[in-house]
Design an enzyme around this catalytic site. Structure first.
Site, PDB file in Angstrom:
ATOM      1  N   CYS A 314      69.511  69.022  44.915  1.00 54.98           N
ATOM      2  CA  CYS A 314      69.679  67.796  45.691  1.00 54.98           C
ATOM      3  C   CYS A 314      69.695  67.987  47.212  1.00 54.98           C
ATOM      4  O   CYS A 314      69.069  67.186  47.925  1.00 54.98           O
ATOM      5  CB  CYS A 314      70.908  67.010  45.220  1.00 54.98           C
ATOM      6  SG  CYS A 314      72.278  67.975  44.616  1.00 54.98           S
ATOM      7  N   ARG A 343      72.926  79.801  38.615  1.00 59.58           N
ATOM      8  CA  ARG A 343      74.382  79.656  38.648  1.00 59.58           C
ATOM      9  C   ARG A 343      75.032  80.879  38.014  1.00 59.58           C
ATOM     10  O   ARG A 343      74.548  81.397  37.003  1.00 59.58           O
ATOM     11  CB  ARG A 343      74.816  78.381  37.915  1.00 59.58           C
ATOM     12  CG  ARG A 343      74.254  77.129  38.576  1.00 59.58           C
ATOM     13  CD  ARG A 343      74.646  75.857  37.874  1.00 59.58           C
ATOM     14  NE  ARG A 343      73.970  74.706  38.474  1.00 59.58           N
ATOM     15  CZ  ARG A 343      74.016  73.475  37.977  1.00 59.58           C
ATOM     16  NH1 ARG A 343      74.719  73.230  36.875  1.00 59.58           N
ATOM     17  NH2 ARG A 343      73.375  72.495  38.581  1.00 59.58           N
ATOM     18  N   GLN A 361      65.824  72.440  36.160  1.00 57.35           N
ATOM     19  CA  GLN A 361      66.268  71.059  35.974  1.00 57.35           C
ATOM     20  C   GLN A 361      65.106  70.099  36.208  1.00 57.35           C
ATOM     21  O   GLN A 361      64.291  70.308  37.104  1.00 57.35           O
ATOM     22  CB  GLN A 361      67.385  70.723  36.960  1.00 57.35           C
ATOM     23  CG  GLN A 361      68.695  71.431  36.686  1.00 57.35           C
ATOM     24  CD  GLN A 361      69.778  70.990  37.658  1.00 57.35           C
ATOM     25  OE1 GLN A 361      69.581  70.981  38.867  1.00 57.35           O
ATOM     26  NE2 GLN A 361      70.934  70.618  37.132  1.00 57.35           N
ATOM     27  N   ASP A 363      64.923  67.420  37.808  1.00 56.35           N
ATOM     28  CA  ASP A 363      65.663  66.632  38.789  1.00 56.35           C
ATOM     29  C   ASP A 363      64.808  65.509  39.359  1.00 56.35           C
ATOM     30  O   ASP A 363      63.607  65.668  39.556  1.00 56.35           O
ATOM     31  CB  ASP A 363      66.096  67.528  39.949  1.00 56.35           C
ATOM     32  CG  ASP A 363      67.580  67.845  39.911  1.00 56.35           C
ATOM     33  OD1 ASP A 363      68.320  67.091  39.264  1.00 56.35           O
ATOM     34  OD2 ASP A 363      67.992  68.842  40.520  1.00 56.35           O
ATOM     35  N   HIS A 365      65.485  62.214  42.434  1.00 55.56           N
ATOM     36  CA  HIS A 365      66.392  61.461  43.296  1.00 55.56           C
ATOM     37  C   HIS A 365      65.683  60.199  43.749  1.00 55.56           C
ATOM     38  O   HIS A 365      64.515  60.237  44.136  1.00 55.56           O
ATOM     39  CB  HIS A 365      66.826  62.308  44.485  1.00 55.56           C
ATOM     40  CG  HIS A 365      67.671  63.479  44.087  1.00 55.56           C
ATOM     41  ND1 HIS A 365      67.135  64.728  43.841  1.00 55.56           N
ATOM     42  CD2 HIS A 365      69.005  63.580  43.845  1.00 55.56           C
ATOM     43  CE1 HIS A 365      68.112  65.548  43.480  1.00 55.56           C
ATOM     44  NE2 HIS A 365      69.253  64.884  43.484  1.00 55.56           N
ATOM     45  N   LYS A 445      78.648  57.068  36.963  1.00 53.09           N
ATOM     46  CA  LYS A 445      77.509  57.690  36.298  1.00 53.09           C
ATOM     47  C   LYS A 445      77.369  57.194  34.861  1.00 53.09           C
ATOM     48  O   LYS A 445      78.312  56.669  34.260  1.00 53.09           O
ATOM     49  CB  LYS A 445      77.632  59.203  36.301  1.00 53.09           C
ATOM     50  CG  LYS A 445      78.840  59.738  35.535  1.00 53.09           C
ATOM     51  CD  LYS A 445      78.845  61.267  35.509  1.00 53.09           C
ATOM     52  CE  LYS A 445      80.036  61.796  34.706  1.00 53.09           C
ATOM     53  NZ  LYS A 445      79.966  63.264  34.514  1.00 53.09           N
ATOM     54  N   HIS A 491      71.063  60.310  41.674  1.00 51.01           N
ATOM     55  CA  HIS A 491      70.649  61.545  41.000  1.00 51.01           C
ATOM     56  C   HIS A 491      70.289  61.199  39.555  1.00 51.01           C
ATOM     57  O   HIS A 491      70.937  60.347  38.945  1.00 51.01           O
ATOM     58  CB  HIS A 491      71.795  62.563  40.947  1.00 51.01           C
ATOM     59  CG  HIS A 491      72.344  62.962  42.257  1.00 51.01           C
ATOM     60  ND1 HIS A 491      72.007  64.136  42.891  1.00 51.01           N
ATOM     61  CD2 HIS A 491      73.237  62.352  43.074  1.00 51.01           C
ATOM     62  CE1 HIS A 491      72.676  64.239  44.023  1.00 51.01           C
ATOM     63  NE2 HIS A 491      73.433  63.166  44.154  1.00 51.01           N
TER      64      HIS A 491
END
Length: 618
Positions: A314, A343, A361, A363, A365, A445, A491
């Site tokens: 992000c 991670r 991911q 991802d 946005h 969320k 997100h």
């Protein structure tokens, strides 16, 4: 409408009114397990033992490993304790009193637990047996394994809940399952303990159903099938927790990514590619360094600057946004990336594709105006439904998490965002479970769990409104009146991560993938070398039509070729013998439909095209 799953248990156990009984059974079994262990092995120190979604566990510090024979003895002792129908009694204690008792008994893990209890919180312990039997003037205490006839007792620091007596547990409805290593408090710098896992249910029939499902889950284990089908491996020589995609698995990944990209293009998304690391200051600005550093790898020092490998995508999307000054006329901006992140997961929690240290991911946005939130969330829900259903998942559990006690952002923007999420869910006519106060500190969320072929729920898709990053990075756009305003940032991930979703796919299908996803769609089986030339011609035509095809060149007998193809879960096996060559046909077998008999290549191509378009099998 998608069939909604309204009430499965969450991954993190939550006590609901209709589950109080099973929670008490499992929590009580954990205590009985510890009592049994200390009765049989008095030298053992006890750590912690909670209930879980399917049972319970307890951590022990013991100088020698537990053996399978030990588990049998412990289970038998648990049955004896249950049969005694001992009372279970809650007692409220003063901190000084329990501290002195723990010190006297030399139980360091209980001391550590006690130290973590806030000063203003009530301290309770639960006795199995009579509390009077466990007073400090009676030696020795059962917490270190002694039995003081005629009355047995054992106690543990605990907030509950528990049953009223051990006899309320059905002795035929629990089982001990396994022993595993577990670091105290999940920290590899702390002592390694032995964790005994068990399962407990209200009835023997429920236990048998669970054990059967567990056996089926083991048959579908993605780690075993990943090796058997040559899809991926985890190479310990590379450090562990890192995925190596083998040719067949990489083919499937390509198909998944290609499908994902096309679906996003059709939904109005644009794609980004961002770096794998950035200056450490970026992660301090974003807040990840403050809140997430324990899950980040060590920074790298280069030319007197610190660089951090990315745990999230992000902040990179925010920097891309910041590169230009945007107008309200451009909104919504939908930016998506298949971004690989890293991670630092402790070795004890790594688990195949489900828990790794490097993963990609899906991802995205969305930057939009406040009045666009509901429409954009609805668009995400529609896209999520399409993608998940095309991969075979149509049963979902929807969770809506709202504002927690500690949060950023004004009341008005929280109310607006939460109302927009609810509006989108209502537009889909989807039932949802509201987790009041369970949202992230930066916004509300929606989480979507998918149900697999054997009824398990998997957390995959998430949609989060974020008020934090726009504030931290001073994000702006030019509003209608010419002033500068903050954009709304959403997100969103649908797969969650490609690695974990791939693991779920393997287990959902037990490696028997639908035709459109199978890494090898057709294998041609020549009966002898005389049919190789014809097989090469058929293979060429199949490849030209866009299908993934192989020819079995092992020279094995036909029965062995067929058996190998079945073990490798090839969707279509086409036998080619003298008769097929002379008639210009194929003898077709499928994993799902069985023997389809003789057919021309044109007929086979037609059937496969229909199956692929409908995401089904022949």
């Amino acid at each position: 409408m998608v069939n909604q799953i309204k009430s499965p248990r969450a991954e993190s156990p939550v006590i609901e009114e209709d589950s109080q009984k099973i929670v008490k059974i499992r929590h009580t079994c954990a205590h009985i397990l510890a009592m049994a262990v200390q009765t049989l092995f008095p030298e053992t120190k006890v750590a912690i033992g909670p209930w879980t979604e399917t049972g319970f566990y307890y951590d022990f510090d013991r100088p020698t490993p537990f053996t399978p024979e030990d588990l049998e003895k412990i289970a038998a002792e648990m049955g004896r304790i249950i049969g005694k129908n001992l009372p279970i009694i809650r007692e409220v204690l003063e901190r000084s009193e329990i501290t002195a008792e723990i010190e006297r008994l030399n139980q360091p893990y209980k001391r550590s637990i006690l130290e973590r209890i806030p000063p203003d919180e009530t301290i309770t312990r639960y006795f199995i047996g009579s509390p009077d039997a466990g007073r400090s003037d009676r030696e020795p205490s059962l917490i270190d394994g002694a039995v003081s006839p005629p009355e047995e007792f054992w106690w543990d620091l605990c907030a509950g809940p528990h049953l009223n007596s051990t006899g309320e547990i059905n002795p035929d409805a629990f089982a001990l399952e396994s022993v595993a290593g577990a670091y105290w408090q999940g920290d590899e710098k702390q002592p390694q303990l032995q964790r005994i896992y068990g399962t407990a249910w209200q009835t023997p029939a429920e236990l048998q159903n669970y054990l059967q499902q567990k056996e089926e889950a083991q048959r579908r284990d993605h780690r075993k099938l990943g090796q058997q089908l040559k899809l991926f491996s985890i190479q310990e020589d590379a450090g562990g927790g890192l995925v190596f995609w083998h040719p067949r698995g990489a083919t499937m990944r390509y198909l998944i990514e290609d499908y994902w990209r096309q679906a996003h293009l059709e939904a109005g998304y644009q794609f980004l590619y961002t770096p794998h690391l950035a200056n450490l200051d970026l992660w301090k600005t974003s807040g990840h360094w403050d809140f997430y550093r324990d899950n980040m790898f060590e920074a790298i020092e280069l030319e007197q600057q610190s660089y951090q490998i990315k745990p999230m995508n992000c902040p990179f999307h925010v920097l891309t946004y910041q590169n230009d000054l945007h107008s309200y006329r451009e909104f919504p901006l939908r930016w998506a990336e298949l971004g690989t992140v890293y991670r630092y997961e402790r070795s004890g929690v790594l688990h195949g594709l489900m828990r790794v240290r490097g993963f990609t991911q899906d991802d995205a946005h969305i930057f939009c105006l406040p009045e666009q939130i509901a429409a954009e969330i609805l668009g995400v829900l529609n896209l999520t439904e399409k993608i998940l259903s095309d991969f075979g998942f149509t049963n979902y559990q929807i969770n809506l998490s709202t504002r927690p006690s500690k949060s950023v952002g004004s009341d008005s923007v929280w109310e607006l965002a939460t109302a927009a999420l609810i509006e989108a869910l209502n537009a889909k006519k989807w039932d949802y479970i509201e987790d009041q106060g369970g949202g992230a500190f930066y916004g509300p969320k929606i989480d979507i769990k998918i149900q697999d072929a054997i009824g398990r729920m998997w957390q995959c898709s998430t949609i989060q409104v974020d008020f934090n990053l726009p504030e931290r990075f001073d994000m702006q756009y030019v509003a209608r009146d010419g002033t500068r305003e903050r954009p709304i940032m959403i997100h969103r991930a649908i797969f969650g991560s490609l690695e974990r979703f791939f693991g779920i796919l393997i287990e959902n299908y037990a490696g028997d993938f639908p035709l459109w996803l199978a890494p090898i769609q057709v294998r041609l089986l020549p009966v002898s070398d005389e049919q190789q030339h014809y097989a090469l011609g058929v293979a060429m035509q199949l490849k030209q039509a866009g299908y993934r095809v192989e020819i079995d060149k092992t020279g094995e007998r036909l029965g062995k070729q067929i058996r190998t193809g079945e073990l490798e879960k090839i969707p279509v096996l086409a036998v080619i013998g003298k008769r097929e060559v002379s008639s210009k046909t194929l003898s077709v077998r499928t994993r799902q439909g069985g023997d389809l008999g003789s057919m021309t290549l044109v007929d086979l191509l037609g059937k496969m095209q229909t199956a692929i378009l409908s995401k089904t099998n022949l």
